[in-house]
Design a protein around this motif. Structure first.
Motif, PDB file in Angstrom:
ATOM      1  N   GLU A   3      54.418  39.895  34.982  1.00  0.00           N
ATOM      2  CA  GLU A   3      54.469  40.495  36.313  1.00  0.00           C
ATOM      3  C   GLU A   3      53.806  39.615  37.368  1.00  0.00           C
ATOM      4  O   GLU A   3      53.904  39.884  38.543  1.00  0.00           O
ATOM      5  CB  GLU A   3      53.791  41.872  36.288  1.00  0.00           C
ATOM      6  N   MET A   4      53.123  38.574  36.954  1.00  0.00           N
ATOM      7  CA  MET A   4      52.419  37.717  37.893  1.00  0.00           C
ATOM      8  C   MET A   4      53.389  36.772  38.587  1.00  0.00           C
ATOM      9  O   MET A   4      54.298  36.227  37.967  1.00  0.00           O
ATOM     10  CB  MET A   4      51.326  36.907  37.196  1.00  0.00           C
ATOM     11  N   SER A   5      53.181  36.583  39.895  1.00  0.00           N
ATOM     12  CA  SER A   5      54.025  35.679  40.665  1.00  0.00           C
ATOM     13  C   SER A   5      53.619  34.234  40.429  1.00  0.00           C
ATOM     14  O   SER A   5      52.573  33.949  39.834  1.00  0.00           O
ATOM     15  CB  SER A   5      53.896  36.001  42.158  1.00  0.00           C
ATOM     16  N   GLN A   6      54.437  33.315  40.916  1.00  0.00           N
ATOM     17  CA  GLN A   6      54.097  31.898  40.814  1.00  0.00           C
ATOM     18  C   GLN A   6      52.814  31.596  41.586  1.00  0.00           C
ATOM     19  O   GLN A   6      52.014  30.753  41.168  1.00  0.00           O
ATOM     20  CB  GLN A   6      55.257  31.046  41.359  1.00  0.00           C
ATOM     21  N   ALA A   7      52.615  32.283  42.729  1.00  0.00           N
ATOM     22  CA  ALA A   7      51.394  32.083  43.514  1.00  0.00           C
ATOM     23  C   ALA A   7      50.167  32.529  42.722  1.00  0.00           C
ATOM     24  O   ALA A   7      49.108  31.883  42.773  1.00  0.00           O
ATOM     25  CB  ALA A   7      51.481  32.841  44.838  1.00  0.00           C
ATOM     26  N   ASP A   8      50.306  33.642  41.980  1.00  0.00           N
ATOM     27  CA  ASP A   8      49.194  34.121  41.148  1.00  0.00           C
ATOM     28  C   ASP A   8      48.874  33.106  40.045  1.00  0.00           C
ATOM     29  O   ASP A   8      47.713  32.844  39.733  1.00  0.00           O
ATOM     30  CB  ASP A   8      49.539  35.469  40.523  1.00  0.00           C
ATOM     31  N   ARG A   9      49.919  32.541  39.442  1.00  0.00           N
ATOM     32  CA  ARG A   9      49.706  31.547  38.392  1.00  0.00           C
ATOM     33  C   ARG A   9      49.016  30.302  38.968  1.00  0.00           C
ATOM     34  O   ARG A   9      48.127  29.724  38.341  1.00  0.00           O
ATOM     35  CB  ARG A   9      51.037  31.170  37.754  1.00  0.00           C
ATOM     36  N   SER A  40      46.435  35.016  46.942  1.00  0.00           N
ATOM     37  CA  SER A  40      46.481  35.394  45.523  1.00  0.00           C
ATOM     38  C   SER A  40      45.117  35.232  44.873  1.00  0.00           C
ATOM     39  O   SER A  40      44.702  36.071  44.067  1.00  0.00           O
ATOM     40  CB  SER A  40      47.514  34.523  44.789  1.00  0.00           C
ATOM     41  N   MET A  41      44.386  34.172  45.215  1.00  0.00           N
ATOM     42  CA  MET A  41      43.053  33.956  44.659  1.00  0.00           C
ATOM     43  C   MET A  41      42.111  35.095  45.040  1.00  0.00           C
ATOM     44  O   MET A  41      41.291  35.548  44.245  1.00  0.00           O
ATOM     45  CB  MET A  41      42.489  32.617  45.146  1.00  0.00           C
ATOM     46  N   ALA A  42      42.249  35.557  46.285  1.00  0.00           N
ATOM     47  CA  ALA A  42      41.375  36.626  46.764  1.00  0.00           C
ATOM     48  C   ALA A  42      41.681  37.956  46.087  1.00  0.00           C
ATOM     49  O   ALA A  42      40.803  38.797  45.918  1.00  0.00           O
ATOM     50  CB  ALA A  42      41.506  36.767  48.281  1.00  0.00           C
ATOM     51  N   ARG A  43      42.943  38.153  45.676  1.00  0.00           N
ATOM     52  CA  ARG A  43      43.340  39.413  45.047  1.00  0.00           C
ATOM     53  C   ARG A  43      42.985  39.477  43.566  1.00  0.00           C
ATOM     54  O   ARG A  43      42.800  40.543  43.012  1.00  0.00           O
ATOM     55  CB  ARG A  43      44.849  39.624  45.187  1.00  0.00           C
ATOM     56  N   LEU A  44      42.934  38.310  42.920  1.00  0.00           N
ATOM     57  CA  LEU A  44      42.724  38.292  41.469  1.00  0.00           C
ATOM     58  C   LEU A  44      41.333  38.792  41.106  1.00  0.00           C
ATOM     59  O   LEU A  44      40.335  38.332  41.635  1.00  0.00           O
ATOM     60  CB  LEU A  44      42.930  36.878  40.930  1.00  0.00           C
ATOM     61  N   ARG A  45      41.280  39.726  40.203  1.00  0.00           N
ATOM     62  CA  ARG A  45      40.017  40.256  39.706  1.00  0.00           C
ATOM     63  C   ARG A  45      40.092  40.350  38.174  1.00  0.00           C
ATOM     64  O   ARG A  45      41.179  40.396  37.599  1.00  0.00           O
ATOM     65  CB  ARG A  45      39.727  41.651  40.297  1.00  0.00           C
ATOM     66  N   ASP A  46      38.944  40.402  37.526  1.00  0.00           N
ATOM     67  CA  ASP A  46      38.888  40.550  36.063  1.00  0.00           C
ATOM     68  C   ASP A  46      39.730  39.497  35.359  1.00  0.00           C
ATOM     69  O   ASP A  46      40.607  39.790  34.532  1.00  0.00           O
ATOM     70  CB  ASP A  46      39.372  41.957  35.654  1.00  0.00           C
ATOM     71  N   ASP A  72      32.068  33.606  41.839  1.00  0.00           N
ATOM     72  CA  ASP A  72      32.276  34.550  42.937  1.00  0.00           C
ATOM     73  C   ASP A  72      33.543  34.112  43.652  1.00  0.00           C
ATOM     74  O   ASP A  72      33.565  33.064  44.297  1.00  0.00           O
ATOM     75  CB  ASP A  72      31.069  34.495  43.878  1.00  0.00           C
ATOM     76  N   SER A  73      34.623  34.897  43.527  1.00  0.00           N
ATOM     77  CA  SER A  73      35.917  34.436  44.030  1.00  0.00           C
ATOM     78  C   SER A  73      35.893  34.185  45.537  1.00  0.00           C
ATOM     79  O   SER A  73      36.475  33.219  46.022  1.00  0.00           O
ATOM     80  CB  SER A  73      37.022  35.440  43.685  1.00  0.00           C
ATOM     81  N   ASP A  74      35.217  35.061  46.308  1.00  0.00           N
ATOM     82  CA  ASP A  74      35.161  34.865  47.757  1.00  0.00           C
ATOM     83  C   ASP A  74      34.470  33.550  48.094  1.00  0.00           C
ATOM     84  O   ASP A  74      34.956  32.756  48.907  1.00  0.00           O
ATOM     85  CB  ASP A  74      34.416  36.025  48.426  1.00  0.00           C
ATOM     86  N   GLY A  75      33.316  33.314  47.476  1.00  0.00           N
ATOM     87  CA  GLY A  75      32.584  32.084  47.745  1.00  0.00           C
ATOM     88  C   GLY A  75      33.342  30.861  47.284  1.00  0.00           C
ATOM     89  O   GLY A  75      33.338  29.813  47.947  1.00  0.00           O
ATOM     90  N   TYR A  76      34.008  30.992  46.136  1.00  0.00           N
ATOM     91  CA  TYR A  76      34.797  29.885  45.587  1.00  0.00           C
ATOM     92  C   TYR A  76      35.926  29.515  46.554  1.00  0.00           C
ATOM     93  O   TYR A  76      36.145  28.344  46.873  1.00  0.00           O
ATOM     94  CB  TYR A  76      35.356  30.312  44.241  1.00  0.00           C
ATOM     95  N   ILE A  77      36.646  30.529  47.025  1.00  0.00           N
ATOM     96  CA  ILE A  77      37.771  30.287  47.930  1.00  0.00           C
ATOM     97  C   ILE A  77      37.291  29.611  49.210  1.00  0.00           C
ATOM     98  O   ILE A  77      37.886  28.634  49.685  1.00  0.00           O
ATOM     99  CB  ILE A  77      38.488  31.614  48.271  1.00  0.00           C
ATOM    100  N   ARG A  78      36.193  30.105  49.775  1.00  0.00           N
ATOM    101  CA  ARG A  78      35.670  29.510  51.011  1.00  0.00           C
ATOM    102  C   ARG A  78      35.283  28.050  50.792  1.00  0.00           C
ATOM    103  O   ARG A  78      35.615  27.180  51.597  1.00  0.00           O
ATOM    104  CB  ARG A  78      34.454  30.308  51.507  1.00  0.00           C
ATOM    105  N   SER A  79      34.594  27.783  49.683  1.00  0.00           N
ATOM    106  CA  SER A  79      34.137  26.419  49.398  1.00  0.00           C
ATOM    107  C   SER A  79      35.313  25.474  49.201  1.00  0.00           C
ATOM    108  O   SER A  79      35.339  24.364  49.740  1.00  0.00           O
ATOM    109  CB  SER A  79      33.238  26.417  48.154  1.00  0.00           C
TER     110      SER A  79
END
Length: 332
Positions: A3-9, A40-46, A72-79
């Motif tokens: 069910e995961m999109s290419q962007a999620d992958r 997609s990075m911001a939405r991914l959890r667990d 920490d996904s938020d911090g990772y994305i920002r960095s």
């Protein structure tokens, strides 16, 4: 995983690569692709090891042991985005990513066609319409503006150019509108959108005659603002300020037929700059083809120039090329 999109992958792969390698990958993508994957990075959890292993098994088994689980996904994305785009460019992309993840109504804007958005903007209060346009990509906002009645365009552009950011209350109001009309929901946070550069970018993607008319109307209300917008606009002749290596990078991305049409009526300075950054043989062929070409419609020439400017702007937004400017001038 099916069910995961290419962007999620792609997002999972970037988490697995680590910040430095992820930044290096993002540098080769345009701003729209970065925003899509960042969302997609911001939405991914667990994120589980199995998820990572499946993606790595599909893409590059060699990086199977270089995961970034537990970050920490938020911090990772920002960095990652700051490292790849620079702080100024990354800030706008980051705000749009996190705004999209927390505001379902506003997020649905990107799935609407330009006609539907123009109908929405036309029926709403101009300030709400200006916010909507500011949150679209510049090319899509320009398509929407083309469909809006002329007497409304200048007012909307004036509001975009003078926008100093949007407060949470205004964004909640916009999200409520989207919830009612598009089945969106939830609260939002403040973000910095609009401004002179946003207005200039939208005008860049509009037809020459339409953008000139909007600027004329704005000038009648605020001549100084119109001048500031025009100063930020990116025109075809500005390509002469590219360095030799950046011009070569741009030319590799531009089809010869498109370049041939765009150079009709351009300055000798720009033509010589282009010839100088091609192989001798390629430059001779282009020069001969240009001299032998029959007359072309001005609208076709302008369209081809805008397509090349769009390619150049994507390269600029990705940090691949920059503009060399005179001392004291601002980068555009």
């Amino acid at each position: 995983m099916e069910e995961m999109s290419q962007a999620d992958r792609a997002a999972l792969l970037l988490f697995a690569l680590g910040e430095e390698r992820a930044s290096a990958v993002l540098k080769h993508m345009d701003a729209r692709e970065v925003q899509l994957i960042g969302y997609s990075m911001a939405r991914l959890r667990d994120i589980s090891p199995d998820m990572i292993n499946v993606v790595l098994g599909e893409v590059i088994p060699a990086v199977k042991h270089q995961t970034s689980l537990g970050v920490d996904s938020d911090g990772y994305i920002r960095s990652v985005l700051i490292q790849s785009l620079g702080e100024d460019k990354a800030t706008s992309v980051i705000e749009r990513i996190f705004l999209s993840t927390e505001s379902k109504g506003i997020e649905q804007l990107k799935y609407l066609d330009p006609k539907s958005i123009s109908d929405l903007v036309r029926l709403e209060h101009p300030q709400i319409g200006a916010i909507i346009l500011s949150m679209l990509g510049n090319d899509k906002a320009a398509e929407v503006m083309q469909r809006i009645p002329e007497h409304i365009r200048s007012d909307l552009m004036l509001r975009i150019a003078t926008m100093q950011g949007v407060q949470p209350g205004a964004l909640r109001e916009l999200d409520a509108i989207m919830e009612k009309q598009l089945s969106g929901s939830v609260a939002v946070k403040a973000t910095t959108i609009g401004g002179i550069e946003a207005a200039a970018s939208i005008l860049n993607f509009m037809d020459g005659s339409a953008s000139n008319l909007v600027l004329k109307k704005i000038s009648e209300s605020d001549a100084e603002l119109a001048t500031k917008i025009q100063d930020k606009m990116f025109v075809f002749e500005d390509l002469t300020s590219l360095s030799g290596s950046d011009m070569q990078t741009l030319l590799r991305e531009v089809p010869t037929e498109l370049l041939l049409l765009a150079l009709r009526g351009s300055s000798d300075e720009l033509k010589e700059k282009i010839y100088a950054n091609m192989s001798k043989r390629a430059a001779e062929i282009l020069r001969d083809d240009l001299e032998a070409s029959p007359p072309a419609k001005l609208s076709d020439v302008e369209k081809s120039q805008k397509e090349i400017l769009s390619i150049a702007k994507q390269l600029m937004d990705s940090g691949i090329i920059i503009f060399s400017v005179e001392e004291g001038d601002e980068l555009i």
